[in-house]
Enzyme design. Structure first.
Site: not given
Length: 345
Positions: A57, A111, A126, A246, A259, A262
């Site tokens: 991604d 990340r 996630q 989102d 959030e 997504s």
């Protein structure tokens, strides 16, 4: 440190032992509800993929993946995943999943370029999910229905958490409100995208913002999206572009929008080619993933990611994601959080 929010008078409602128990309960209960609601089967996912296949991604297109050489593959490079948006679609094809069914998995990512604050960590976990759809289901109405079902699973999990720990009170509204990013811009033309999210979430409590990735009337994007997984350029039945978005809530502990997910209907051949051209990324057409899609080897699908630590943080009323997960934080942030009553794991 300027982005760290320190809620005045904050005190965790659960000690670390209760917190760990709560995390376990939330994760177990929610994934059962999600898989039942969307008819998803669990699959095993990779932590890393080979570089150069177009499978990883790209997020906003600027984040650097963690990369390392593999000795037994002549030092071919592997990348730690950012998410599994494209890998899942390849897996749907490999498992020959039929329309109306799908897969979900535990996604763990690193990340390295994340800006660390109350919500953002180097470590991302996630529930990544993906389901096969028909051509007729690639509509805004279908997307909204899936969003409502996911939101129902979130609220059921909130109810169980509050029943188990009476010191935690429910706050999520019964309904989730839908609004297109273009309409949100019209409502708050003088605000930044983040300020618009805060305003709409404070007004409705839970919101799904539609159409993220394409340019709005002011020439700017609400937020970035890679051009090769979500379909953000197709015109939906409301006359505006976007079959993605989102899920956000208003989080009273931090007094800001938050959030949780997504997601979106994924690109078909036409929208992939259009978005690659819009983003000047047409060279990606030669990559493995993109060739599979362009040669009709992949099913049409809808999918997304739901933050595990984020959902636990919200349902356990924590002020920092580091109270939920073990990660690396700057020493000064740890010290500030300790003083503010939010000790990091």
């Amino acid at each position: 440190m300027s982005k760290l929010i320190k809620p005045e008078g904050y005190k965790a409602l659960m000690d670390m032992r209760q917190t760990e128990q709560g995390i376990k309960q939330i994760k177990e209960f929610f994934q059962i509800n999600l898989s039942t609601e969307l008819r998803l089967r669990r699959v095993t996912a990779p932590l890393f993929v080979l570089k150069g296949l177009g499978i990883n991604d790209d997020l906003n297109g600027v984040e650097r993946p963690v990369t390392f050489p593999i000795k037994d593959l002549n030092d071919a490079k592997a990348e730690v995943v950012h998410s599994l948006a494209k890998w899942k679609r390849l897996t749907l094809a490999e498992y020959e999943i039929e329309p109306g069914y799908g897969i979900y998995t535990d996604m763990n990512a690193i990340r390295a370029d994340e800006e660390l604050d109350n919500l953002h960590s180097l470590y991302v976990d996630q529930w990544d999910w993906e389901a096969v759809v028909t051509k007729e289901q690639r509509t805004l109405e279908f997307l909204k229905n899936v969003v409502e079902r996911i939101y129902s699973a979130i609220r059921r999990t909130e109810y169980l958490t509050c029943e188990t720990y009476p010191q935690i009170k429910p706050f999520l509204p019964e309904k989730i409100h839908f609004i297109h990013s273009e309409d949100l811009l019209k409502m708050y033309p003088d605000k930044t995208p983040k300020e618009r999210e805060d305003a709409i979430c404070k007004a409705y409590g839970a919101v799904f913002i539609i159409g993220i990735g394409g340019k709005l009337a002011n020439g700017e994007k609400h937020d970035g999206r890679a051009p090769d997984y979500d379909d953000w350029s197709t015109i939906a039945e409301n006359g505006k572009a976007g079959l993605n978005g989102d899920i956000l809530i208003w989080y009273p502990v931090l007094e800001r929008s938050f959030e949780l997910s997504s997601m979106g209907i994924r690109v078909d051949k036409d929208s992939l080619l259009r978005q690659l051209k819009l983003e000047n990324k047409e060279d990606r057409k030669e990559l493995f993933f993109h060739q599979q899609l362009l040669n009709d080897k992949l099913p049409l699908s809808i999918g997304g990611g739901i933050g595990q630590s984020r959902l636990c943080m919200v349902l356990l009323h924590k002020a920092h994601i580091g109270e939920i997960q073990a990660s690396i934080w700057p020493d000064d942030m740890r010290e500030e959080c300790e003083k503010a009553g939010m000790p990091l794991i």
